[in-house]
Every structure is written in structure tokens, then in C-alpha cells.
Scaffold this motif. Structure first.
Motif, PDB file in Angstrom:
ATOM      1  N   HIS A 120       0.786  -1.252   0.000  1.00  8.72           N
ATOM      2  CA  HIS A 120       0.000   0.000   0.000  1.00  8.72           C
ATOM      3  C   HIS A 120       0.815   1.298   0.000  1.00  8.72           C
ATOM      4  CE1 HIS A 120      -0.474   0.697   4.651  1.00  8.72           C
ATOM      5  NE2 HIS A 120       0.698   0.153   4.375  1.00  8.72           N
ATOM      6  N   ASP A 163      -4.204  -0.587   8.141  1.00  4.96           N
ATOM      7  CA  ASP A 163      -2.802  -0.651   8.570  1.00  4.96           C
ATOM      8  C   ASP A 163      -2.505   0.633   9.369  1.00  4.96           C
ATOM      9  OD1 ASP A 163      -0.008  -2.119   7.630  1.00  4.96           O
ATOM     10  OD2 ASP A 163       0.259   0.031   7.987  1.00  4.96           O
ATOM     11  N   ALA A 164      -1.583   0.534  10.316  1.00  2.23           N
ATOM     12  CA  ALA A 164      -1.290   1.702  11.165  1.00  2.23           C
ATOM     13  C   ALA A 164      -0.583   2.829  10.418  1.00  2.23           C
ATOM     14  CB  ALA A 164      -0.445   1.273  12.360  1.00  2.23           C
ATOM     15  N   HIS A 165      -0.022   2.502   9.251  1.00  2.00           N
ATOM     16  CA  HIS A 165       0.598   3.535   8.411  1.00  2.00           C
ATOM     17  C   HIS A 165      -0.395   3.928   7.322  1.00  2.00           C
ATOM     18  CE1 HIS A 165       3.994   1.062   9.967  1.00  2.00           C
ATOM     19  NE2 HIS A 165       4.603   2.235  10.085  1.00  2.00           N
ATOM     20  N   ASP A 250      -0.197  -3.876  12.238  1.00  2.00           N
ATOM     21  CA  ASP A 250       0.884  -3.238  12.998  1.00  2.00           C
ATOM     22  C   ASP A 250       0.401  -2.177  13.983  1.00  2.00           C
ATOM     23  OD1 ASP A 250       0.171  -1.732  10.809  1.00  2.00           O
ATOM     24  OD2 ASP A 250       2.204  -1.527  10.007  1.00  2.00           O
ATOM     25  N   GLY A 287       0.952  -4.566   6.612  1.00  2.00           N
ATOM     26  CA  GLY A 287       1.936  -4.761   7.677  1.00  2.00           C
ATOM     27  C   GLY A 287       1.444  -5.663   8.798  1.00  2.00           C
TER      28      GLY A 287
HETATM   29 ZN   LIG Z   1       2.092  -0.493   8.342  1.00  2.00          ZN
END
Ligand SMILES: [Zn+2]
Length: 341
Positions: A120, A163-165, A250, A287
Motif C-alpha cells: 500500500h 494498517d497503522a501507516h 501493525d 503490515g
Molecule cells: Zn504499516
């Protein structure tokens, strides 16, 4: 639900030194699958390399695909300080991309592609929206699933990236298109890729179709639980024909690379919601490096399967909750007004 494990993810694209994006990630998922007593299909070389290359060149600029293919001829090369390629990275990255496309093109149910590397952060020419690196990503698997759905005639597709990002690559690829992209991530002023602010809501035809829900460091389940109610309304207002999920684990507490502190209840709720939408759904792995893959993935699949579980919803500090939800509410209202009009 079909779970496809890209078997080569266990033995290709292996870094010569410690790197969090390595084949052990898939082993952790396999252990979780065993505990859940569910079956997964292992796919090996069931792909058409020529078609995979074509898909890569539709998702990314041809120049970027050529650049990656060239570097895959080397034994080992660092595209940037985060992202490595080895002599067999391209085979695996193309395979993961191909299955992400092909299954979206053919399957009517929920399916999951457990492959590597994640995708991503990979935008049109790699680094996306001004990010400093490719963030472990080579080809964008979520974007390939969108194309797979489109090529069978679906026009309204929604993306949810938890995802955390920030999913900056995916967002860049569809930024000017009327495709609903909901992205929940840690406050980008505190985490790579430093993109995806609440004020980034798309451009041109895509204006008002991008919802960036940002979470302060240390956020746990309470905020996310509230935000999932916003997501439910956005999805039901947009009435998509299919969903693409960038599943990153993540944000799980102590997973290692981020400052979020989500626990199993967050991932269980996300999985339950996705099941409730009842749409053809492509889930691609982003992640997740340790606890997230072990516990977050398990709770997510339980939610997807409709298994009854009671997980504790941990409370956020009042300040964190207030900040997260006031940002989220503004984004929600703006996006809702555009997608409903
Ligand atoms: Zn991530």
C-alpha cells in the motif's frame, strides 16, 4: 471465505540481515490459522507472468516497473533505507499482485491473499505523496484488486485500509477518482509515511472521496470502535459493489513499528463489520510484524467468520478520544456529503 497463502512468500524475498519484513511473518499467520482450525490454500506458481507484468504496468508507471525489474537482476539491492529487493523479489511480488487481481476478477465471496511484500505504500512511481521511501513495498496489491473488480464490470468499489501507516501509494493511485478510500492510521505527524492528514480528501473527481481517520499515538480500542460506526455509514451510503481491504496488523499493541495500542477487540470489530457488508471482498496483507499477526489477525478472522467472541474494549484517555473523534467527525461529515450527493 477463501484464504490463499502465496507459498513462495515463505521462501523468497529474504533479507540478508535482520529486517522486519521477512518470511517469518507468514509463519506467524500460519500458526494463527492452525489455532483457528480453518483451512488455507497454498498456491505455488499458479500465475501467468506475462499477465502479471501487464497488471503491474496498469497499476504503476511503466518506467517504475522497468526500474524494479532491472534491480531484481541483482543479488541484493536497497531501493531506499527501508526497502530491499533480492534476485527473486520480482517473482514473489508479481505473484502476490497477480493473485490479488485474479481473485478479485473471479471470486464472489470474501477472499484473502496472504503474500509478500506488502503494497500500500507503492504509488505510481514508487514513493508516493512525498513519502521518503517505498516503506517495504514493491507493487500495490490493493490497487490490483481494484482493477480485478473493475475488469468484471464493477464500478463502485470502496477501499478500507486499517494498517497503522497511511496507505499513501493506494491513495495516490486513486486520488482523483470517485472511489471511496477510507484509511485509518496513526497521526502522520508522528509516523512514516508522514502523509494522510484529515484535510487530504481527494482532488478533481475524487474530491470528498478520501477519508483519512488519524489516531494519536497510544490510541487503543475505544476510538477505533467509534470510528467503525462512521465507516459503516460511509460504506452503506456509498453502496459499493465490492470492497478492497488493506489489512495491516501493525497497530496492535507492541507489534513493534508503530505507537498505536489497539488490541484484539479492534480487529474483531473490523472483521465483523466487513462480514456484515456481505460484498465480494478482497483482503490483501499489508503490515504486521509480531503481536499483530499473532493476535490481531486471529481476532480479525474470527470477526470475518462470525464467531462469537467477547474481547475487552480498552478505553482511551479523554484527551486522546476527544482529539481522535473530533478529527474523524469532520472528515466523516465532509465525505458523507460528497458520496451521498
Ligand atoms: Zn504499516
Amino acid at each position: 471465505m477463501l484464504i490463499v497463502v502465496v507459498k513462495n512468500a515463505l521462501n523468497k524475498h529474504i533479507p540478508p540481515y535482520y529486517h522486519p519484513e521477512n518470511p517469518l511473518r507468514i509463519n506467524i499467520l500460519l500458526q494463527a490459522i492452525e489455532k483457528l482450525s480453518i483451512s488455507a490454500d497454498f498456491w505455488v506458481d499458479r500465475f501467468d507472468e506475462k499477465e502479471a507484468m501487464k497488471i503491474a504496468s496498469r497499476v504503476h508507471a511503466k518506467s517504475y516497473v522497468d526500474y524494479i525489474l532491472d534491480n531484481c537482476k541483482k543479488d541484493f539491492y536497497e531501493l531506499d533505507p527501508d526497502t530491499y529487493v533480492t534476485s527473486n523479489t520480482c517473482e514473489l511480488a508479481l505473484e502476490t499482485l497477480y493473485y490479488s487481481y485474479k481473485l478479485a476478477n473471479t471470486i464472489n465471496d470474501i477472499f484473502m491473499v496472504l503474500g509478500r511484500p506488502p503494497g500500500h505504500h507503492a504509488g505510481l512511481v514508487g514513493r508516493a505523496m512525498g513519502a521518503p521511501t517505498n516503506g517495504f513495498c514493491i507493487f500495490n496489491n490493493a490497487a490490483a484488486s481494484v482493477l480485478g473488480f473493475r475488469d468484471r464490470g464493477f464500478r463502485r468499489i470502496a477501499i478500507i485500509d486499517f494498517d497503522a501507516h497511511h496507505g499513501n501509494g493506494t491513495m495516490e493511485i486513486f486520488y482523483k477518482e470517485k472511489i471511496l478510500h477510507i484509511d485509518i492510521h496513526q497521526d502522520p505527524s508522528t509516523l512514516y509515511p508522514f502523509t494522510g492528514y484529515p484535510t487530504d480528501v481527494g482532488e478533481g473527481d475524487g474530491y470528498g472521496y478520501k477519508a483519512n481517520f488519524v489516531l494519536r499515538p497510544k490510541t487503543t480500542d475505544e476510538s477505533l470502535t467509534h470510528i467503525t460506526t462512521f465507516i459503516e455509514t460511509l460504506i452503506s451510503s456509498y453502496t459499493p459493489e465490492a470492497l478492497v481491504i488493506s489489512a495491516g496488523f501493525d497497530g496492535y499493541k507492541n507489534d513493534g513499528l508503530t505507537d498505536l495500542a489497539l488490541t484484539s477487540s479492534s480487529f474483531y470489530i473490523l472483521g465483523s463489520n466487513i462480514k456484515r457488508f456481505g460484498l465480494p471482498t478482497a483482503i490483501v496483507l499489508e503490515g504486521g510484524y509480531s503481536t499483530g499477526l499473532e493476535h490481531g489477525f486471529k481476532a480479525f478472522v474470527e470477526g470475518l467468520q462470525g464467531i462469537e467472541r467477547v474481547y475487552t474494549i480498552y478505553r482511551d484517555s479523554p484527551e486522546t478520544l476527544n482529539m481522535n473523534l473530533s478529527n474523524a467527525k469532520k472528515v466523516y461529515e465532509l465525505v458523507l456529503s460528497h458520496i451521498s450527493s
